[in-house]
Scaffold this motif. Structure first.
Motif, short mmCIF file in Angstrom:
data_model
loop_
_atom_site.label_atom_id
_atom_site.label_comp_id
_atom_site.label_asym_id
_atom_site.label_seq_id
_atom_site.Cartn_x
_atom_site.Cartn_y
_atom_site.Cartn_z
N PHE A 1 6.90 6.58 6.36
CA PHE A 1 7.30 7.44 5.40
C PHE A 1 8.73 7.53 4.98
N HIS B 1 0.89 -1.30 0.04
CA HIS B 1 0.05 0.06 0.05
C HIS B 1 0.92 1.24 0.05
N PRO C 1 0.21 -5.11 3.94
CA PRO C 1 -1.23 -5.44 3.22
C PRO C 1 -2.26 -6.12 4.41
N TRP C 2 -2.18 -5.46 5.66
CA TRP C 2 -3.25 -5.81 6.47
C TRP C 2 -3.67 -4.67 7.20
N GLU C 3 -4.95 -4.66 7.69
CA GLU C 3 -5.57 -3.33 8.27
C GLU C 3 -4.88 -2.92 9.50
N GLY C 4 -5.08 -1.67 9.71
CA GLY C 4 -4.85 -0.95 10.95
C GLY C 4 -3.32 -0.85 11.02
N GLU C 5 -2.49 -1.09 10.31
CA GLU C 5 -1.18 -0.63 10.37
C GLU C 5 -0.61 0.55 10.06
N THR C 6 0.48 1.02 10.92
CA THR C 6 0.97 2.52 10.85
C THR C 6 1.50 2.62 9.41
N GLN C 7 1.73 3.84 8.75
CA GLN C 7 2.15 4.04 7.59
C GLN C 7 3.47 4.65 7.86
N TYR D 1 0.90 5.59 -0.30
CA TYR D 1 0.25 6.83 -0.27
C TYR D 1 1.36 8.09 -0.52
#
Lengths: 114, 113
Positions: A105, A31, A97-103, A33
Motif C-alpha cells: 500500500f 496491478h 504480475p504473478w498470482e498470489g502476491e501480497t499487495q 488496486y
C-alpha cells in the motif's frame, strides 16, 4: 526500490468540484488496486486495474467515480462533482504480475470535501 | 455475505507483555490471510501472511495462527513495544486469483509504557 507513491497526500475540494488522485505502483508491479477508508473503519475495495484495463470495479460507485491505469504514467482515480460523503482516505496498492502476491500500500490521499 | 471481523476493537497492553489480536473470517473460499499494521496517517503496512495449508507462521516477534476449523486467525506480538501501537487489520483473499483484499474493521493496539 521506492514504494507505492500517491499524490497529493491531502486534497481539499468544495462540493461540486472534481478530485484527481494519483498512484504510481512499485517498480515492476503491473496491478493496481484502489481502496477507500472512512474514519474508524477498515479499507473497502473499489477497483482493480492492470495497464489499460479495468479488471474488477465491483466496489466503485456507479456514478461520479472513474479509474484508469494508462500505458504510461500513474493510475488515476477521478471523482466528479464531489460531495461531503466522499471525504475519506483513498489508498492505492500494487502487486507484481504473478498470482498470489501480497499487495503493498501507498501512504494514501486524504480527501476533504467542504 | 463475505466478511472478516475482529473480536475486540481495542486492546491495551503493558510494554514488554505479549499481545494477541483475534480475527474471524467467514469466506471458506479464502485461502490466503494477511495481517496489516496501520499507523496514524499512514497506509497499511504488511506484517505477515499465511496460506491455508499452514496453521502457524512466525516472523520477527510476530506469529500468526490459523484455525480453519473455526475460521479463526490470530496475531501474536511478543514483547510489545511502544512502536507497535497502531491499528491492526486482518485481511483475506483467494491466493489463486488477482482477488481484492477483504479487510476486517481493525483493532486498535495501545502500548502502555
Amino acid at each position: 526500490n521506492a514504494g507505492v507513491m500517491q499524490n497529493p497526500r491531502h486534497l481539499v475540494r468544495r462540493r461540486g468540484q472534481e478530485a484527481r488522485l494519483r498512484c504510481s505502483p512499485m517498480k515492476g508491479h503491473s496491478h493496481v488496486y484502489w481502496y477507500r477508508q472512512l474514519p474508524e473503519e477498515g479499507l473497502k475495495f473499489m477497483v482493480y486495474l492492470q495497464k489499460e484495463n479495468i479488471i474488477d470495479e465491483s466496489g466503485m460507485p456507479k456514478e461520479r467515480f472513474s479509474a484508469e491505469f494508462p500505458k504510461e504514467g500513474p493510475s488515476i482515480l477521478r471523482i466528479q462533482q464531489v460531495v461531503r460523503g466522499d471525504s475519506a482516505a483513498y489508498f492505492c496498492a500494487s502487486s507484481p504480475p504473478w498470482e498470489g502476491e501480497t499487495q503493498y500500500f501507498g501512504p494514501g490521499t486524504r480527501l476533504l470535501v467542504l | 455475505g463475505e466478511s472478516v471481523g475482529l473480536h475486540l476493537p481495542t486492546l491495551s497492553v503493558q510494554e514488554g507483555d505479549n499481545s494477541i489480536i483475534n480475527c474471524a473470517y467467514s469466506n471458506s473460499a479464502s485461502d490466503y490471510f494477511i495481517w496489516y499494521k496501520q499507523e496514524s496517517g499512514k497506509g497499511p503496512q504488511f506484517i505477515i501472511d499465511i496460506r491455508s495449508n499452514m496453521d502457524k507462521r512466525q516472523g520477527q516477534r510476530v506469529t500468526v495462527l490459523l484455525n480453519k476449523t473455526v475460521k479463526h486467525l490470530s496475531l501474536q506480538i511478543a514483547a510489545t513495544q511502544p512502536g507497535d501501537s497502531a491499528v491492526y487489520f486482518c485481511a483475506e483473499k483467494r491466493e489463486t486469483s488477482y482477488d481484492k483484499v477483504i479487510f476486517g474493521p481493525g483493532t486498535s493496539l495501545s502500548v502502555i509504557p
